[in-house]
Design an enzyme around this catalytic site. Structure first.
Site, PDB file in Angstrom:
ATOM      1  N   GLU A  78      37.683  31.424  36.847  1.00 52.74           N
ATOM      2  CA  GLU A  78      38.200  32.503  37.696  1.00 52.74           C
ATOM      3  C   GLU A  78      37.921  33.848  37.023  1.00 52.74           C
ATOM      4  O   GLU A  78      37.647  33.914  35.819  1.00 52.74           O
ATOM      5  CB  GLU A  78      39.722  32.364  37.870  1.00 52.74           C
ATOM      6  CG  GLU A  78      40.172  31.051  38.484  1.00 52.74           C
ATOM      7  CD  GLU A  78      41.672  30.964  38.699  1.00 52.74           C
ATOM      8  OE1 GLU A  78      42.075  30.508  39.773  1.00 52.74           O
ATOM      9  OE2 GLU A  78      42.461  31.326  37.799  1.00 52.74           O
ATOM     10  N   TRP A 125      54.748  33.845  43.646  1.00 50.26           N
ATOM     11  CA  TRP A 125      53.430  34.061  44.262  1.00 50.26           C
ATOM     12  C   TRP A 125      53.521  33.821  45.771  1.00 50.26           C
ATOM     13  O   TRP A 125      54.220  32.894  46.214  1.00 50.26           O
ATOM     14  CB  TRP A 125      52.423  33.100  43.625  1.00 50.26           C
ATOM     15  CG  TRP A 125      51.006  33.378  44.009  1.00 50.26           C
ATOM     16  CD1 TRP A 125      50.151  34.208  43.365  1.00 50.26           C
ATOM     17  CD2 TRP A 125      50.289  32.843  45.129  1.00 50.26           C
ATOM     18  NE1 TRP A 125      48.934  34.226  44.012  1.00 50.26           N
ATOM     19  CE2 TRP A 125      48.990  33.397  45.100  1.00 50.26           C
ATOM     20  CE3 TRP A 125      50.600  31.958  46.164  1.00 50.26           C
ATOM     21  CZ2 TRP A 125      48.016  33.093  46.036  1.00 50.26           C
ATOM     22  CZ3 TRP A 125      49.629  31.661  47.109  1.00 50.26           C
ATOM     23  CH2 TRP A 125      48.354  32.222  47.043  1.00 50.26           C
ATOM     24  N   MET A 167      53.826  39.967  40.561  1.00 47.72           N
ATOM     25  CA  MET A 167      52.490  40.488  40.226  1.00 47.72           C
ATOM     26  C   MET A 167      51.709  39.429  39.448  1.00 47.72           C
ATOM     27  O   MET A 167      52.257  38.767  38.579  1.00 47.72           O
ATOM     28  CB  MET A 167      52.623  41.742  39.357  1.00 47.72           C
ATOM     29  CG  MET A 167      51.280  42.281  38.855  1.00 47.72           C
ATOM     30  SD  MET A 167      51.436  43.835  37.946  1.00 47.72           S
ATOM     31  CE  MET A 167      51.923  43.220  36.338  1.00 47.72           C
ATOM     32  N   ARG A 194      35.275  32.957  44.274  1.00 43.72           N
ATOM     33  CA  ARG A 194      36.132  34.155  44.323  1.00 43.72           C
ATOM     34  C   ARG A 194      36.024  35.081  43.119  1.00 43.72           C
ATOM     35  O   ARG A 194      35.346  34.824  42.160  1.00 43.72           O
ATOM     36  CB  ARG A 194      37.584  33.717  44.474  1.00 43.72           C
ATOM     37  CG  ARG A 194      38.114  32.835  43.356  1.00 43.72           C
ATOM     38  CD  ARG A 194      39.605  32.555  43.629  1.00 43.72           C
ATOM     39  NE  ARG A 194      40.192  31.691  42.626  1.00 43.72           N
ATOM     40  CZ  ARG A 194      40.292  30.377  42.725  1.00 43.72           C
ATOM     41  NH1 ARG A 194      39.804  29.747  43.777  1.00 43.72           N
ATOM     42  NH2 ARG A 194      40.870  29.673  41.761  1.00 43.72           N
ATOM     43  N   ASP A 195      36.796  36.156  43.219  1.00 44.27           N
ATOM     44  CA  ASP A 195      37.032  37.146  42.159  1.00 44.27           C
ATOM     45  C   ASP A 195      35.768  37.928  41.789  1.00 44.27           C
ATOM     46  O   ASP A 195      35.355  37.959  40.621  1.00 44.27           O
ATOM     47  CB  ASP A 195      37.641  36.469  40.915  1.00 44.27           C
ATOM     48  CG  ASP A 195      38.864  35.625  41.247  1.00 44.27           C
ATOM     49  OD1 ASP A 195      39.458  35.847  42.322  1.00 44.27           O
ATOM     50  OD2 ASP A 195      39.226  34.738  40.446  1.00 44.27           O
ATOM     51  N   PHE A 246      42.670  38.398  47.682  1.00 40.60           N
ATOM     52  CA  PHE A 246      42.634  37.864  46.325  1.00 40.60           C
ATOM     53  C   PHE A 246      41.938  38.853  45.393  1.00 40.60           C
ATOM     54  O   PHE A 246      41.560  39.949  45.787  1.00 40.60           O
ATOM     55  CB  PHE A 246      41.906  36.503  46.330  1.00 40.60           C
ATOM     56  CG  PHE A 246      42.838  35.326  46.530  1.00 40.60           C
ATOM     57  CD1 PHE A 246      44.074  35.458  47.150  1.00 40.60           C
ATOM     58  CD2 PHE A 246      42.470  34.048  46.082  1.00 40.60           C
ATOM     59  CE1 PHE A 246      44.921  34.367  47.322  1.00 40.60           C
ATOM     60  CE2 PHE A 246      43.315  32.957  46.249  1.00 40.60           C
ATOM     61  CZ  PHE A 246      44.537  33.106  46.871  1.00 40.60           C
ATOM     62  N   SER A 247      41.715  38.405  44.156  1.00 41.20           N
ATOM     63  CA  SER A 247      41.222  39.318  43.121  1.00 41.20           C
ATOM     64  C   SER A 247      39.820  39.843  43.387  1.00 41.20           C
ATOM     65  O   SER A 247      39.027  39.211  44.088  1.00 41.20           O
ATOM     66  CB  SER A 247      41.256  38.623  41.766  1.00 41.20           C
ATOM     67  OG  SER A 247      42.600  38.526  41.365  1.00 41.20           O
ATOM     68  N   ASP A 296      47.083  38.909  38.593  1.00 41.59           N
ATOM     69  CA  ASP A 296      45.888  39.549  38.018  1.00 41.59           C
ATOM     70  C   ASP A 296      45.747  41.061  38.204  1.00 41.59           C
ATOM     71  O   ASP A 296      45.970  41.566  39.311  1.00 41.59           O
ATOM     72  CB  ASP A 296      44.623  38.982  38.679  1.00 41.59           C
ATOM     73  CG  ASP A 296      44.628  37.493  38.806  1.00 41.59           C
ATOM     74  OD1 ASP A 296      45.575  36.839  38.371  1.00 41.59           O
ATOM     75  OD2 ASP A 296      43.637  36.965  39.367  1.00 41.59           O
ATOM     76  N   TRP A 305      49.847  30.645  34.088  1.00 37.75           N
ATOM     77  CA  TRP A 305      50.168  29.945  35.342  1.00 37.75           C
ATOM     78  C   TRP A 305      51.097  28.758  35.122  1.00 37.75           C
ATOM     79  O   TRP A 305      51.706  28.253  36.068  1.00 37.75           O
ATOM     80  CB  TRP A 305      48.893  29.509  36.067  1.00 37.75           C
ATOM     81  CG  TRP A 305      48.271  30.638  36.837  1.00 37.75           C
ATOM     82  CD1 TRP A 305      47.049  31.202  36.628  1.00 37.75           C
ATOM     83  CD2 TRP A 305      48.853  31.353  37.932  1.00 37.75           C
ATOM     84  NE1 TRP A 305      46.825  32.224  37.530  1.00 37.75           N
ATOM     85  CE2 TRP A 305      47.924  32.332  38.333  1.00 37.75           C
ATOM     86  CE3 TRP A 305      50.074  31.272  38.612  1.00 37.75           C
ATOM     87  CZ2 TRP A 305      48.168  33.219  39.393  1.00 37.75           C
ATOM     88  CZ3 TRP A 305      50.312  32.150  39.665  1.00 37.75           C
ATOM     89  CH2 TRP A 305      49.374  33.102  40.036  1.00 37.75           C
ATOM     90  N   GLN A 325      47.221  41.888  41.910  1.00 37.77           N
ATOM     91  CA  GLN A 325      47.665  40.852  42.845  1.00 37.77           C
ATOM     92  C   GLN A 325      49.167  41.009  43.000  1.00 37.77           C
ATOM     93  O   GLN A 325      49.912  40.978  42.007  1.00 37.77           O
ATOM     94  CB  GLN A 325      47.314  39.462  42.295  1.00 37.77           C
ATOM     95  CG  GLN A 325      45.836  39.147  42.346  1.00 37.77           C
ATOM     96  CD  GLN A 325      45.357  38.905  43.764  1.00 37.77           C
ATOM     97  OE1 GLN A 325      45.485  37.809  44.301  1.00 37.77           O
ATOM     98  NE2 GLN A 325      44.800  39.922  44.399  1.00 37.77           N
TER      99      GLN A 325
HETATM  100  C1  FRU Z   1      43.722  34.061  38.959  1.00 39.18           C
HETATM  101  C2  FRU Z   1      43.734  33.819  40.444  1.00 39.18           C
HETATM  102  C3  FRU Z   1      42.429  34.289  41.055  1.00 39.18           C
HETATM  103  C4  FRU Z   1      42.797  34.567  42.475  1.00 39.18           C
HETATM  104  C5  FRU Z   1      44.195  35.106  42.330  1.00 39.18           C
HETATM  105  C6  FRU Z   1      45.125  34.773  43.461  1.00 39.18           C
HETATM  106  O1  FRU Z   1      44.981  34.185  38.398  1.00 39.18           O
HETATM  107  O2  FRU Z   1      43.964  32.458  40.721  1.00 39.18           O
HETATM  108  O3  FRU Z   1      41.371  33.365  40.909  1.00 39.18           O
HETATM  109  O4  FRU Z   1      41.945  35.467  43.085  1.00 39.18           O
HETATM  110  O5  FRU Z   1      44.716  34.589  41.122  1.00 39.18           O
HETATM  111  O6  FRU Z   1      46.317  35.468  43.343  1.00 39.18           O
END
Ligand code: FRU
Length: 507
Positions: free
Chosen positions: A230, A72, A46, A178-179, A104-105, A48, A312, A64
């Site tokens: 992000e 991941w 898991m 993104r996001d 993705f997020s 975000d 990360w 996620q």
């Molecule tokens: C942040 C991120 C987001 C992306 C997702 C991918 O932790 O890198 O920017 O959408 O994780 O899993």
């Protein structure tokens, strides 16, 4: 004869392997390092929090999720729900990768006016807005492999249908695009999308969630830029009758203690532009282990924040075997005026009380150099909360330890006006070179009095100091639970009350 024995053995092997597959998702939630009052998935990877929305008495938490392993991988949206944000039930996976890529997020909204037209027979749609990440485009070196898409649910988030017109917002050629965090901007009757676009934020607006127009950009020259931006969030909060807008921007790497972290800006938003006079970088949480934090949609005047309790730098290597990584405790956000500087404070949501088991209060404790805190049976082992207030803040350390001399130190250095967490000797640290260490955060309050709340849960500590002005989150992996506690100070530390609250397991 020999052949039939072989067949029987083969049959048994198949049975055994089926059984282990069937069992792999059953969990006792009792494995080493399993948090007992934080959400973690029963099994698998898991990261975000996603699509957090409150609807019909239920807090939804999507996340996620990679159901194929504990590192991941191709991203899905896992799903859990709760009535109090503390007790969680994991539900079937909500969104699967599709022809446009991984999921993705992103966020989710309650489309009460059915602006999207997804609602049917008076049923209000929940709409998820997420990034489709195309791994093929990425491999081929393209720049437009992240695009924004929709899915909707007409049964309270249980099942989801992807919109046939996806993607709804096409990438203009920005690698990191993104996001999306979407909110309803009532003043102009439109949706606002806050999107992370590499080294800045881009705001878009839409009447119907399907057609998006660019409004403005923010932040190229402001805030922390040690890595890519992000998971943003934008929302208003009031302080003494005045409305301020808070823009949350996660950044990876470039956090105050290395790796990923959550910064914020205080300013104004007029439906088109976010503006701020802020020049200093501000962090929601200074610890190494809070990332991708954003807030729930649709919670009225309350703003509740939840982050991923990892970094990360080492998230893929932490020594759990069945699942990887948990969320933080949900935190209520407020604004505070500290000598004219408007700051965001975070404190555990009041609902955490639903989980209190045994409370032990020591009144007017004076720590004379060192105090071994001996708690009633059942209070310290497992998961607990420590609260301490001080009439005069001075140097102190709180040491959590076990019989094996593994220890986690939480302290305050008055000379440097800094809080710190030291996990150098906290157990397993060698899985990544960046894990062991001492992490620092500034004290932002100017008051002589101070208070601290620690939320301790098997393998994590969250520190909330000075009514939530300084926050630090750190994970750790001891070989047995850190069930001893002592407090040290160079002189006499006068506390008001020292309270230890043993908590139940949420599972
Ligand atoms: C942040 C991120 C987001 C992306 C997702 C991918 O932790 O890198 O920017 O959408 O994780 O899993």
């Amino acid at each position: 004869m020999q052949k039939s024995i072989k067949l029987i053995i083969l049959g048994l092997l198949i049975l055994v392997s089926f059984k282990s597959v069937a069992q792999s998702d059953n969990t006792s939630y009792q494995e080493p390092y399993r948090p007992q009052m934080h959400f973690s998935p029963a099994a698998h990877w898991m990261n975000d929090p996603n699509g957090m929305v409150y609807y019909n008495g239920i807090y939804h938490l999507f996340f996620q999720y990679y159901p194929g392993g504990i590192t991941w991988g191709p991203m899905h949206w896992g799903h859990a729900e709760s009535r109090d944000m503390i007790h969680w039930k994991q539900l079937p996976t909500a969104l699967y990768p599709d022809s446009l890529g991984y999921i993705f997020s992103g966020s989710a909204v309650v489309d009460s006016n059915n602006t999207s037209g997804f609602g049917k027979n008076g049923r209000i749609p929940l709409v998820a807005i997420f990034t489709n990440h195309d791994p093929k485009g990425e491999r081929e070196g393209k720049n437009d492999f992240q695009n924004e898409s929709l899915a909707y649910s007409l049964d309270n988030g249980n099942t989801w249908t992807k919109y046939s017109g996806n993607p709804v917002l096409k990438n203009p050629g920005i690698r990191d695009f993104r996001d999306p965090k979407v909110m309803w901007y009532a003043a102009e009757h439109k949706w606002i999308m806050t999107l992370a676009t590499q080294d800045h934020i881009t705001f878009f607006s839409s009447p119907d969630l399907k057609n998006w127009t660019k409004e403005s950009e923010f932040g190229k020259e402001l805030g922390a830029h040690g890595g890519v931006w992000e998971c943003p969030d934008l929302f208003p909060l009031k302080l003494k009758g005045k409305t301020y807008w808070v823009l949350i921007v996660n950044v990876n790497p470039g956090g105050p203690n290395g790796g990923s972290a959550t910064q914020y800006f205080i300013g104004g938003f007029d439906g088109n532009k976010f503006t701020t006079i802020q020049t200093k970088t501000k962090w929601v949480d200074y610890g190494p282990d809070e990332y991708a934090g954003i807030t729930w949609n649709n919670t009225g005047n309350r703003k509740i924040f939840l982050g991923w309790m990892s970094n990360w730098q080492y998230a893929n290597q932490v020594p759990t075997e069945k699942w990887r990584n948990a969320m933080t405790i949900p935190r209520e956000l407020k604004l505070k005026d500290v000598n004219g500087d408007i700051l965001l404070s975070s404190e555990p949501v009041a609902e955490l009380k639903n989980n209190y088991a045994k409370v032990q209060t020591f009144k007017n404790v004076v720590v004379n150099k060192k105090l071994n805190v001996t708690a009633k049976a059942g209070v310290l082992p497992g998961q607990y909360i420590l609260k301490m207030n001080m009439q005069h803040i001075m140097d102190y350390t709180i040491t959590l330890s076990n019989q094996k001399n593994e220890e986690l130190i939480i302290g305050y250095d008055a000379g440097k006006k800094q809080y710190y967490i030291d996990r150098t000797k906290s157990g397993k640290t060698d899985f990544n070179k960046d894990f062991a260490g001492r992490f620092f955060a500034p004290r932002l309050s100017n008051s002589a009095q101070s208070d601290i709340t620690l939320v301790v849960d098997k393998a994590s500590v969250e520190l909330f100091a000075d009514n939530g002005l300084t926050i630090m989150t750190a994970t750790y992996f001891p070989s047995t639970h850190l069930n001893k506690m002592s407090i040290s100070t160079p002189d006499k530390l006068k506390t008001g009350n020292l309270t230890i609250i043993g908590c139940n397991s949420i599972w």
